[in-house]
Design a protein around this motif. Structure first.
Motif, PDB file in Angstrom:
ATOM      1  N   LYS A 198       0.936  -0.956   0.216  1.00 35.13           N
ATOM      2  CA  LYS A 198       0.137   0.018  -0.087  1.00 35.13           C
ATOM      3  C   LYS A 198       0.787   1.165   0.031  1.00 35.13           C
ATOM      4  O   LYS A 198       0.545   2.183  -0.740  1.00 35.13           O
ATOM      5  CB  LYS A 198      -0.760   0.160   1.211  1.00 35.13           C
ATOM      6  N   PHE A 199       1.861   1.241   0.733  1.00 34.20           N
ATOM      7  CA  PHE A 199       2.836   2.313   0.872  1.00 34.20           C
ATOM      8  C   PHE A 199       3.528   2.838  -0.549  1.00 34.20           C
ATOM      9  O   PHE A 199       3.518   3.893  -0.885  1.00 34.20           O
ATOM     10  CB  PHE A 199       3.949   2.293   1.997  1.00 34.20           C
ATOM     11  N   LEU A 200       3.982   1.664  -1.002  1.00 33.19           N
ATOM     12  CA  LEU A 200       4.690   1.908  -2.387  1.00 33.19           C
ATOM     13  C   LEU A 200       3.806   2.081  -3.523  1.00 33.19           C
ATOM     14  O   LEU A 200       3.977   3.034  -4.435  1.00 33.19           O
ATOM     15  CB  LEU A 200       5.378   0.448  -3.008  1.00 33.19           C
ATOM     16  N   ILE A 201       2.493   1.697  -3.466  1.00 29.98           N
ATOM     17  CA  ILE A 201       1.492   2.460  -4.284  1.00 29.98           C
ATOM     18  C   ILE A 201       1.305   3.746  -4.189  1.00 29.98           C
ATOM     19  O   ILE A 201       1.008   4.392  -5.031  1.00 29.98           O
ATOM     20  CB  ILE A 201       0.240   1.337  -4.247  1.00 29.98           C
ATOM     21  N   GLU A 202       1.104   4.259  -2.990  1.00 36.15           N
ATOM     22  CA  GLU A 202       0.871   5.569  -2.503  1.00 36.15           C
ATOM     23  C   GLU A 202       2.182   6.413  -3.170  1.00 36.15           C
ATOM     24  O   GLU A 202       1.752   7.393  -3.801  1.00 36.15           O
ATOM     25  CB  GLU A 202       0.765   5.784  -1.061  1.00 36.15           C
ATOM     26  N   VAL A 203       3.334   5.782  -2.757  1.00 35.99           N
ATOM     27  CA  VAL A 203       4.553   6.690  -3.458  1.00 35.99           C
ATOM     28  C   VAL A 203       4.436   6.887  -4.875  1.00 35.99           C
ATOM     29  O   VAL A 203       4.966   7.738  -5.497  1.00 35.99           O
ATOM     30  CB  VAL A 203       5.599   5.881  -2.866  1.00 35.99           C
ATOM     31  N   SER A 204       4.085   5.761  -5.546  1.00 39.38           N
ATOM     32  CA  SER A 204       4.157   5.819  -7.041  1.00 39.38           C
ATOM     33  C   SER A 204       3.035   6.569  -7.704  1.00 39.38           C
ATOM     34  O   SER A 204       3.339   7.253  -8.694  1.00 39.38           O
ATOM     35  CB  SER A 204       4.082   4.143  -7.690  1.00 39.38           C
ATOM     36  N   GLU A 205       2.006   6.609  -6.929  1.00 40.11           N
ATOM     37  CA  GLU A 205       1.079   7.834  -7.276  1.00 40.11           C
ATOM     38  C   GLU A 205       1.316   9.017  -7.140  1.00 40.11           C
ATOM     39  O   GLU A 205       0.953  10.012  -8.012  1.00 40.11           O
ATOM     40  CB  GLU A 205      -0.293   7.397  -6.650  1.00 40.11           C
ATOM     41  N   GLN A 206       2.128   9.255  -6.048  1.00 42.82           N
ATOM     42  CA  GLN A 206       2.495  10.733  -6.052  1.00 42.82           C
ATOM     43  C   GLN A 206       3.667  11.064  -6.910  1.00 42.82           C
ATOM     44  O   GLN A 206       3.893  12.158  -7.157  1.00 42.82           O
ATOM     45  CB  GLN A 206       2.922  10.811  -4.699  1.00 42.82           C
ATOM     46  N   LEU A 207       4.348  10.223  -7.364  1.00 41.85           N
ATOM     47  CA  LEU A 207       5.351  10.718  -8.502  1.00 41.85           C
ATOM     48  C   LEU A 207       4.838  11.216  -9.781  1.00 41.85           C
ATOM     49  O   LEU A 207       3.894  11.145 -10.311  1.00 41.85           O
ATOM     50  CB  LEU A 207       6.266   9.366  -8.675  1.00 41.85           C
TER      51      LEU A 207
END
Length: 111
Positions: free
Chosen positions: A102-111
């Motif tokens: 979940k954290f990695l998905i959130e980070v990739s969406e913010q990029l």
């Protein structure tokens, strides 16, 4: 150090909250309570069930065995009887990996 929010956890969850968390009917949770000895929710004088975080972990373990692994009820009971410590460790690893995802998905969406 960056600010890290603490996860707020309750001491007790009602039957309705648990049913919503697991997306099942309350009757299924009551059925599993009768079938599995590891589920021991507290009951008040009216008979309302209150689940502790440990009960939620046990429920998560039961749902994992039955729904994801495909165990029967008797098979899940036997597995829990023989491998309780290993099962809890496996669920903790799975939960931490899901949180990382979940954290990695959130980070990739913010990029």
């Amino acid at each position: 150090m960056p600010y890290k929010e603490r996860e707020i956890s309750k001491m007790y969850y009602t039957m309705g909250e648990v049913a919503i968390l697991f997306d099942v009917n309350q009757s299924l949770i009551r059925f599993y309570e009768k079938e599995f000895d590891i589920l021991q929710p507290k009951k008040n004088k009216k008979g309302n069930r209150y689940f502790t975080p440990e009960d939620l972990e046990n429920l998560k373990l039961i749902f994992h065995l039955i729904r994801e692994k495909g165990y029967t009820l008797n098979g899940a009971k036997e597995y829990l009887k023989n491998n309780m410590a290993t099962s809890k460790d496996n669920i903790k690893v799975i939960t931490s990996l899901e949180n990382l995802k979940k954290f990695l998905i959130e980070v990739s969406e913010q990029l």
